[in-house]
Motif scaffolding. Structure first.
Motif, PDB file in Angstrom:
ATOM      1  N   MET A  47      -5.095  -2.409 -17.071  1.00  0.00           N
ATOM      2  CA  MET A  47      -5.906  -1.213 -16.643  1.00  0.00           C
ATOM      3  C   MET A  47      -6.744  -1.462 -15.335  1.00  0.00           C
ATOM      4  O   MET A  47      -6.977  -0.223 -14.732  1.00  0.00           O
ATOM      5  CB  MET A  47      -6.912  -0.746 -17.924  1.00  0.00           C
ATOM      6  N   ALA A  48      -7.323  -2.481 -15.290  1.00  0.00           N
ATOM      7  CA  ALA A  48      -8.175  -2.721 -13.924  1.00  0.00           C
ATOM      8  C   ALA A  48      -7.137  -2.454 -12.708  1.00  0.00           C
ATOM      9  O   ALA A  48      -7.554  -1.990 -11.733  1.00  0.00           O
ATOM     10  CB  ALA A  48      -8.512  -3.982 -13.881  1.00  0.00           C
ATOM     11  N   VAL A  49      -5.822  -3.256 -13.034  1.00  0.00           N
ATOM     12  CA  VAL A  49      -4.933  -2.864 -11.836  1.00  0.00           C
ATOM     13  C   VAL A  49      -4.482  -1.436 -11.486  1.00  0.00           C
ATOM     14  O   VAL A  49      -4.576  -1.119 -10.635  1.00  0.00           O
ATOM     15  CB  VAL A  49      -3.673  -3.719 -12.442  1.00  0.00           C
ATOM     16  N   GLY A  50      -4.584  -0.734 -12.735  1.00  0.00           N
ATOM     17  CA  GLY A  50      -4.236   0.776 -12.791  1.00  0.00           C
ATOM     18  C   GLY A  50      -5.215   1.391 -11.901  1.00  0.00           C
ATOM     19  O   GLY A  50      -5.048   2.317 -10.919  1.00  0.00           O
ATOM     20  N   SER A  51      -6.296   1.342 -12.354  1.00  0.00           N
ATOM     21  CA  SER A  51      -7.417   2.086 -11.492  1.00  0.00           C
ATOM     22  C   SER A  51      -7.864   1.453  -9.879  1.00  0.00           C
ATOM     23  O   SER A  51      -8.356   2.283  -9.320  1.00  0.00           O
ATOM     24  CB  SER A  51      -8.783   2.080 -12.343  1.00  0.00           C
ATOM     25  N   SER A  52      -7.302   0.087  -9.740  1.00  0.00           N
ATOM     26  CA  SER A  52      -7.684  -0.137  -8.364  1.00  0.00           C
ATOM     27  C   SER A  52      -6.397  -0.662  -7.605  1.00  0.00           C
ATOM     28  O   SER A  52      -6.526  -1.137  -6.284  1.00  0.00           O
ATOM     29  CB  SER A  52      -8.556  -1.503  -8.533  1.00  0.00           C
ATOM     30  N   ALA A  53      -5.167  -0.209  -8.068  1.00  0.00           N
ATOM     31  CA  ALA A  53      -4.173  -0.465  -7.330  1.00  0.00           C
ATOM     32  C   ALA A  53      -4.166   0.068  -5.700  1.00  0.00           C
ATOM     33  O   ALA A  53      -3.752  -0.490  -4.900  1.00  0.00           O
ATOM     34  CB  ALA A  53      -2.987   0.167  -7.785  1.00  0.00           C
ATOM     35  N   PRO A  54      -4.760   1.405  -5.625  1.00  0.00           N
ATOM     36  CA  PRO A  54      -4.811   1.917  -4.179  1.00  0.00           C
ATOM     37  C   PRO A  54      -5.714   1.065  -3.243  1.00  0.00           C
ATOM     38  O   PRO A  54      -5.267   0.735  -2.276  1.00  0.00           O
ATOM     39  CB  PRO A  54      -5.326   3.180  -4.237  1.00  0.00           C
ATOM     40  N   GLU A  55      -6.858   0.613  -3.771  1.00  0.00           N
ATOM     41  CA  GLU A  55      -7.663  -0.388  -3.055  1.00  0.00           C
ATOM     42  C   GLU A  55      -6.957  -1.657  -2.494  1.00  0.00           C
ATOM     43  O   GLU A  55      -7.139  -2.061  -1.551  1.00  0.00           O
ATOM     44  CB  GLU A  55      -9.022  -0.659  -3.720  1.00  0.00           C
ATOM     45  N   LEU A  56      -6.256  -2.258  -3.616  1.00  0.00           N
ATOM     46  CA  LEU A  56      -5.614  -3.427  -3.597  1.00  0.00           C
ATOM     47  C   LEU A  56      -4.647  -3.481  -2.309  1.00  0.00           C
ATOM     48  O   LEU A  56      -4.594  -4.289  -1.519  1.00  0.00           O
ATOM     49  CB  LEU A  56      -4.874  -3.883  -4.886  1.00  0.00           C
ATOM     50  N   PHE A  57      -3.845  -2.298  -2.465  1.00  0.00           N
ATOM     51  CA  PHE A  57      -2.793  -2.264  -1.344  1.00  0.00           C
ATOM     52  C   PHE A  57      -3.332  -1.863   0.140  1.00  0.00           C
ATOM     53  O   PHE A  57      -2.845  -2.385   1.156  1.00  0.00           O
ATOM     54  CB  PHE A  57      -1.521  -1.315  -1.918  1.00  0.00           C
ATOM     55  N   VAL A  58      -4.334  -1.139   0.138  1.00  0.00           N
ATOM     56  CA  VAL A  58      -4.784  -0.941   1.265  1.00  0.00           C
ATOM     57  C   VAL A  58      -5.363  -2.190   1.880  1.00  0.00           C
ATOM     58  O   VAL A  58      -5.245  -2.540   3.362  1.00  0.00           O
ATOM     59  CB  VAL A  58      -6.207   0.304   1.116  1.00  0.00           C
ATOM     60  N   ALA A  59      -6.040  -3.131   1.104  1.00  0.00           N
ATOM     61  CA  ALA A  59      -6.578  -4.144   1.512  1.00  0.00           C
ATOM     62  C   ALA A  59      -5.329  -5.081   1.973  1.00  0.00           C
ATOM     63  O   ALA A  59      -5.507  -6.027   3.177  1.00  0.00           O
ATOM     64  CB  ALA A  59      -7.467  -5.030   0.540  1.00  0.00           C
ATOM     65  N   LEU A  60      -4.449  -4.987   1.454  1.00  0.00           N
ATOM     66  CA  LEU A  60      -3.137  -6.156   1.553  1.00  0.00           C
ATOM     67  C   LEU A  60      -2.622  -5.509   3.096  1.00  0.00           C
ATOM     68  O   LEU A  60      -2.318  -6.437   3.712  1.00  0.00           O
ATOM     69  CB  LEU A  60      -2.146  -6.005   0.521  1.00  0.00           C
ATOM     70  N   PHE A  61      -2.403  -4.276   2.988  1.00  0.00           N
ATOM     71  CA  PHE A  61      -1.694  -3.853   4.397  1.00  0.00           C
ATOM     72  C   PHE A  61      -2.535  -3.724   5.503  1.00  0.00           C
ATOM     73  O   PHE A  61      -2.191  -4.175   6.621  1.00  0.00           O
ATOM     74  CB  PHE A  61      -1.227  -2.541   4.115  1.00  0.00           C
ATOM     75  N   ALA A  62      -3.892  -3.725   5.443  1.00  0.00           N
ATOM     76  CA  ALA A  62      -4.823  -3.949   6.519  1.00  0.00           C
ATOM     77  C   ALA A  62      -4.716  -5.344   7.076  1.00  0.00           C
ATOM     78  O   ALA A  62      -5.012  -5.534   8.038  1.00  0.00           O
ATOM     79  CB  ALA A  62      -6.196  -3.429   5.748  1.00  0.00           C
ATOM     80  N   VAL A  63      -4.646  -6.336   5.917  1.00  0.00           N
ATOM     81  CA  VAL A  63      -4.923  -7.696   6.405  1.00  0.00           C
ATOM     82  C   VAL A  63      -3.507  -8.142   7.094  1.00  0.00           C
ATOM     83  O   VAL A  63      -3.642  -8.819   8.269  1.00  0.00           O
ATOM     84  CB  VAL A  63      -4.889  -8.592   4.957  1.00  0.00           C
ATOM     85  N   ILE A  64      -2.289  -7.546   6.438  1.00  0.00           N
ATOM     86  CA  ILE A  64      -0.951  -8.072   7.278  1.00  0.00           C
ATOM     87  C   ILE A  64      -0.645  -7.370   8.595  1.00  0.00           C
ATOM     88  O   ILE A  64       0.043  -7.619   9.447  1.00  0.00           O
ATOM     89  CB  ILE A  64      -0.077  -8.074   6.384  1.00  0.00           C
ATOM     90  N   LYS A  65      -1.414  -6.148   8.679  1.00  0.00           N
ATOM     91  CA  LYS A  65      -0.979  -5.235   9.915  1.00  0.00           C
ATOM     92  C   LYS A  65      -1.531  -6.178  11.368  1.00  0.00           C
ATOM     93  O   LYS A  65      -2.665  -6.555  11.111  1.00  0.00           O
ATOM     94  CB  LYS A  65      -1.807  -3.987   9.879  1.00  0.00           C
ATOM     95  N   PRO A  66      -0.704  -6.174  12.285  1.00  0.00           N
ATOM     96  CA  PRO A  66      -1.162  -6.872  13.239  1.00  0.00           C
ATOM     97  C   PRO A  66      -2.006  -6.231  14.127  1.00  0.00           C
ATOM     98  O   PRO A  66      -2.401  -4.974  14.259  1.00  0.00           O
ATOM     99  CB  PRO A  66       0.267  -6.952  14.176  1.00  0.00           C
ATOM    100  N   GLY A  67      -2.954  -7.074  14.836  1.00  0.00           N
ATOM    101  CA  GLY A  67      -3.907  -6.514  15.635  1.00  0.00           C
ATOM    102  C   GLY A  67      -5.463  -6.577  14.966  1.00  0.00           C
ATOM    103  O   GLY A  67      -6.358  -5.824  15.200  1.00  0.00           O
TER     104      GLY A  67
END
Length: 350
Positions: A47-67
């Motif tokens: 359930m923690a994954v369910g409510s926090s999935a958007p924040e997790l993916f935003v952080a992931l893509f922000a880290v791997i995005k070049p620049g």
């Protein structure tokens, strides 16, 4: 262009809210039953994954995005944590009084305080190392273990709750109904909940990627730090589903659940939402994660918010009501005002 970016952000927020609310969390609930997880274990993990999935993916893509856009990932987590603690708990307390079960709240506050302390220390240093990221995940594993066995340490009982609240956003307008019908057309029948889970993850990931891209572009056009966009707009947008859900359950007399979910979601956001993407990034690149100066003030405010909540709960003897809600909501508005004024070089605090 900025108008188009704003519309894109709003569209992503709305679709994220519906996908998470209607499909992702419901599929996770069924999966947790298949795995025979206890309510506590399911709440602290799936359930923690369910409510926090958007924040997790935003952080992931922000880290791997070049620049060098790590500030967006960290900022969205810090901003979401502040919003959850002050706005969500404040709103839940405001709509209806509640007497909290102190034993699980103490548990969550202990681990949350540790998570915030680790976060502030890393931001203070100006970088995250892979060892710090590993510590984040280890602390979360310990938290899950504590959740499972906490009743043996401090026995307590919980009131019986309605298992699931359908439609946590209340009555839909026509546009939302059309969106829900479209999503139901895309998703398979509820009995195929493993497929629903995987499809939900893909859609949440795709929308989170768009959010990062739009946030970066909007920050450049407006000539403001990316961290400010993340701390405010992204943080609030990705946490709106939690806000609506918490207000609904608080009105039903389940303020205890609303407060626990908000704090538990923050623990996952910080320890896993940052720890997991950082470990993946640093393992493949061998680099460290740098943090911007714009995040230090907000991290200190987050730490102060934890102290404020603890003091309010102790003074009020674990009861929350309008006074507690007003103080927390006013503190969040003050924080947002401070972030806006910082754009003009006249911040009230940091």
């Amino acid at each position: 262009m900025i108008i188009l970016y704003i519309l894109a952000l709003l569209a992503c927020f709305v679709v994220l809210a519906r996908v998470v609310d209607l499909f992702f969390i419901s599929s996770l609930d069924k999966i947790s039953k298949d795995l025979r997880l206890s309510n506590d274990a399911a709440g602290a993990t799936l359930m923690a994954v369910g409510s926090s999935a958007p924040e997790l993916f935003v952080a992931l893509f922000a880290v791997i995005k070049p620049g060098d856009h790590q500030a967006i990932g960290i900022g969205s987590i810090v901003g979401s944590a502040i919003f959850n603690l002050l706005a969500i708990v404040g709103a839940a307390a405001w709509v209806k009084k509640a007497k909290l079960t102190w034993q699980p709240v103490v548990r969550d506050l202990i681990f949350y305080s540790i998570a915030v302390a680790l976060l502030v220390q890393a931001i203070w240093d100006g970088y995250f190392s892979i060892n710090e990221a590993i510590v984040f995940l280890v602390i979360y594993v310990l938290y899950v273990v504590a959740v499972v066995y906490w009743r043996k340490i401090l026995p307590y009982s919980e009131p019986e709750y309605i298992e699931e609240v359908e439609d946590s956003h209340g009555e839909h307008n026509r546009l939302t109904k059309h969106l829900d019908n479209l999503l139901r057309f895309i998703f398979p029948a509820q009995k195929h909940y493993y497929i629903i889970f995987l499809l939900s993850v893909l859609i949440i990931a795709a929308l989170s990627y768009v959010l990062v891209e739009v946030a970066v572009a909007a920050a450049h056009i407006l000539n403001i730090p990316e961290a400010i966009i993340a701390l405010t707009v992204l943080a609030v947008g990705t946490s709106i589903p939690d806000l609506f859900s918490s207000v609904i359950v608080a009105k039903q007399g389940r303020g205890d659940m609303a407060v626990s979910n908000a704090i538990g979601s923050n623990i996952f956001d910080i320890l896993v939402g940052l720890g997991l993407p950082f470990i993946l990034f640093m393992s493949f690149t061998g680099e460290t994660i740098t943090t911007g100066g714009d995040l230090l003030g907000s991290s200190m405010i987050l730490a102060g918010s934890v102290v404020l909540l603890v003091l309010l709960l102790v003074v009020k003897k674990w009861k929350v009501g309008k006074i507690t809600g007003f103080i927390l909501l006013a503190t969040y508005l003050f924080y947002v005002l401070n972030e806006v004024l910082k754009l003009y070089g006249v911040g009230l605090l940091f």
